[in-house]
Design a protein around this motif. Structure first.
Motif, PDB file in Angstrom:
ATOM      1  N   VAL A   8      -1.757  -1.890  -1.065  1.00  0.00           N
ATOM      2  CA  VAL A   8      -3.145  -1.588  -0.693  1.00  0.00           C
ATOM      3  C   VAL A   8      -4.033  -1.642  -1.932  1.00  0.00           C
ATOM      4  O   VAL A   8      -3.650  -1.158  -3.003  1.00  0.00           O
ATOM      5  CB  VAL A   8      -3.217  -0.167  -0.070  1.00  0.00           C
ATOM      6  N   LEU A   9      -5.218  -2.236  -1.784  1.00  0.00           N
ATOM      7  CA  LEU A   9      -6.184  -2.286  -2.892  1.00  0.00           C
ATOM      8  C   LEU A   9      -6.905  -0.943  -2.978  1.00  0.00           C
ATOM      9  O   LEU A   9      -7.580  -0.527  -2.037  1.00  0.00           O
ATOM     10  CB  LEU A   9      -7.190  -3.415  -2.642  1.00  0.00           C
ATOM     11  N   ARG A  10      -6.755  -0.257  -4.121  1.00  0.00           N
ATOM     12  CA  ARG A  10      -7.396   1.053  -4.270  1.00  0.00           C
ATOM     13  C   ARG A  10      -8.804   0.917  -4.847  1.00  0.00           C
ATOM     14  O   ARG A  10      -9.706   1.640  -4.475  1.00  0.00           O
ATOM     15  CB  ARG A  10      -6.529   1.944  -5.178  1.00  0.00           C
ATOM     16  N   ALA A  11      -8.973   0.009  -5.816  1.00  0.00           N
ATOM     17  CA  ALA A  11     -10.309  -0.207  -6.403  1.00  0.00           C
ATOM     18  C   ALA A  11     -10.292  -1.504  -7.201  1.00  0.00           C
ATOM     19  O   ALA A  11      -9.235  -1.931  -7.674  1.00  0.00           O
ATOM     20  CB  ALA A  11     -10.672   0.952  -7.317  1.00  0.00           C
ATOM     21  N   HIS A  12     -11.448  -2.134  -7.309  1.00  0.00           N
ATOM     22  CA  HIS A  12     -11.504  -3.300  -8.195  1.00  0.00           C
ATOM     23  C   HIS A  12     -12.920  -3.464  -8.747  1.00  0.00           C
ATOM     24  O   HIS A  12     -13.893  -2.982  -8.154  1.00  0.00           O
ATOM     25  CB  HIS A  12     -11.018  -4.573  -7.496  1.00  0.00           C
TER      26      HIS A  12
ATOM     27  N   LEU B 216      -4.901  -9.452   1.040  1.00  0.00           N
ATOM     28  CA  LEU B 216      -5.787  -8.302   0.790  1.00  0.00           C
ATOM     29  C   LEU B 216      -6.821  -8.155   1.900  1.00  0.00           C
ATOM     30  O   LEU B 216      -7.592  -7.207   1.902  1.00  0.00           O
ATOM     31  CB  LEU B 216      -6.522  -8.495  -0.544  1.00  0.00           C
ATOM     32  N   SER B 217      -6.843  -9.109   2.831  1.00  0.00           N
ATOM     33  CA  SER B 217      -7.884  -9.066   3.862  1.00  0.00           C
ATOM     34  C   SER B 217      -7.447  -8.186   5.030  1.00  0.00           C
ATOM     35  O   SER B 217      -6.280  -7.806   5.150  1.00  0.00           O
ATOM     36  CB  SER B 217      -8.197 -10.483   4.349  1.00  0.00           C
ATOM     37  N   ALA B 218      -8.408  -7.896   5.897  1.00  0.00           N
ATOM     38  CA  ALA B 218      -8.127  -7.023   7.041  1.00  0.00           C
ATOM     39  C   ALA B 218      -7.196  -7.713   8.038  1.00  0.00           C
ATOM     40  O   ALA B 218      -6.525  -7.047   8.826  1.00  0.00           O
ATOM     41  CB  ALA B 218      -9.440  -6.655   7.719  1.00  0.00           C
TER      42      ALA B 218
ATOM     43  N   HIS C  84      -6.411 -18.351   7.825  1.00  0.00           N
ATOM     44  CA  HIS C  84      -6.682 -17.104   7.100  1.00  0.00           C
ATOM     45  C   HIS C  84      -7.385 -17.416   5.785  1.00  0.00           C
ATOM     46  O   HIS C  84      -7.010 -18.363   5.084  1.00  0.00           O
ATOM     47  CB  HIS C  84      -5.376 -16.374   6.789  1.00  0.00           C
ATOM     48  N   TYR C  85      -8.366 -16.597   5.465  1.00  0.00           N
ATOM     49  CA  TYR C  85      -9.096 -16.738   4.192  1.00  0.00           C
ATOM     50  C   TYR C  85      -9.046 -15.391   3.474  1.00  0.00           C
ATOM     51  O   TYR C  85      -8.919 -14.349   4.116  1.00  0.00           O
ATOM     52  CB  TYR C  85     -10.573 -17.055   4.434  1.00  0.00           C
TER      53      TYR C  85
END
Ligand code: KG4
Ligand code: ZN
Length: 348
Positions: A30-34, A128-130, A299-300
């Protein structure tokens, strides 16, 4: 496991924190922050990326961006379990900044580091996408330096189906834009202007469209655009939108047709599009329409993660660690690989 990702291969400094879902089988990291700093404004005056300036700017940006990311994620530097960085391909000096800082952080924190292939970052960025894809799939990698079709079986198993024999699709956008006086970076500028033009106004070549293989060639297109621009002379100003639209149409048609051919040849019904040119709306619209007709899912990456960023580097590291194929190390004796085929990196 918390993974800090650092991207400095070209003209964007990107830092991100990704967390793997330890213990829950099959769950994606999961991406927490960027956070991202684009150098576009700095390079604009020169009409392109100045490598030395890029390196110096990365040096200034990485640590403040890391601070922002950790604050946003509510983490301390000591909470980071692995520091990932882009090892290549890219500008040597720029890559050395990210690698140097990542290894210095690793050494100071006594945590392992992991060099990541930039294109593997792009390739896995749609995860990383939904609406993440599932393996296997065909990947169309279209960035400023690369145009490749790959068959992706799983993390680390990438088979090259075809690639450009000269310029990349992003380069074709950038160089054509430059010829039309649209500045840098040319891709988004040309795409923006194309919205107001007639895509059938100029007859431009579709290189290698009927070559029977999955390779691309875009150098001739740039020459054809130059020929048209020269022919137009002072009239170019009034016809610029038409020339932009015709150029975009030529690039997009080749990318779409070859992607469909790759899907047909592999028998796969899933397509992943990644890299900066994947942000192009015309490409997305045409791929969506063609794939919908054939029952293929496309998918993108999220639009803001199409171009270079730290999230895709942290994600690729996380997925490689989860798949048990990454070799995080603590010797901190880093090197970078300005030229690095993806196949060789995947097996490392
Ligand atoms: O993946 P990326 O950020 O950097 C590399 O790894 O090369 O891709 C940058 C490329 C540039 O050539 C840029 O002009 C192109 O992506 N690009 C676009 C668009 N946005 C970025 N090309 C066409 N349409 C766009 N909307
Ligand atoms: Zn890139």
């Amino acid at each position: 496991m918390r993974i800090l990702g650092i991207e400095t291969s070209c003209d964007e400094t990107g830092v991100a924190l990704v967390e793997t879902a330890d213990g829950s089988a099959g769950a994606l990291p999961v991406l927490r922050a960027h956070a991202l700093h684009s150098q576009i404004e700095m390079h604009q005056a020169y009409g392109g990326v100045v490598p030395e300036l890029a390196s110096r700017d990365h040096i200034r940006r990485v640590l403040p961006l890391a601070h922002t990311v950790l604050t946003e994620a509510g983490c301390a530097l000591q909470d980071v379990d692995l520091v990932a960085y882009t090892r290549g391909p890219g500008l040597a000096g720029a890559l050395l900044v990210g690698a140097g800082i990542a290894c210095a952080l690793g050494a100071a924190l006594d945590k392992p580091v992991l060099g990541v292939h930039h294109l593997e970052g792009h390739l896995l960025s749609p995860f990383l996408s939904a609406d993440p894809p599932q393996f296997p799939f065909v990947a169309l990698l279209v960035s400023g330096g690369h145009t490749q079709l790959m068959q992706v079986e799983e993390v680390g198993r990438y088979e090259l189906l075809g690639e450009t024999i000269d310029d990349a699709a992003g380069e074709a956008f950038d160089k054509s834009a430059k010829l039309m006086g649209l500045g840098y970076p040319g891709g988004p500028a040309l795409a923006g202007l194309a919205q107001h033009g007639n895509a059938h106004a100029f007859k431009l070549p579709r290189p290698l469209l009927h070559s029977g293989n999955l390779d691309f060639s875009f150098a001739g297109l740039k020459t054809a655009v130059l020929t048209q621009a020269t022919k137009l002379g002072p009239d170019l100003q009034d016809r610029k939108a038409d020339l932009a639209a015709s150029t975009q149409a030529a690039i997009v048609e080749v990318l779409v047709k070859k992607s469909l051919m790759a899907l047909q040849r592999t028998g796969l019904n899933r397509l992943v599009v990644a890299g900066g040119v994947g942000a192009n709306r015309q490409l997305r619209a045409q791929l969506d329409a063609a794939c919908a007709e054939r029952g293929v899912r496309v998918h993108y990456p999220e639009l803001h993660l199409c171009t270079d960023n730290g999230a895709m580097i942290a994600m690729a590291a996380a997925m490689r660690v989860d798949a048990g194929i990454a070799l995080p190390n603590r010797d901190y004796a880093f090197d970078v690989k300005p030229r690095w085929p993806l196949g060789a990196a995947a097996e490392a």
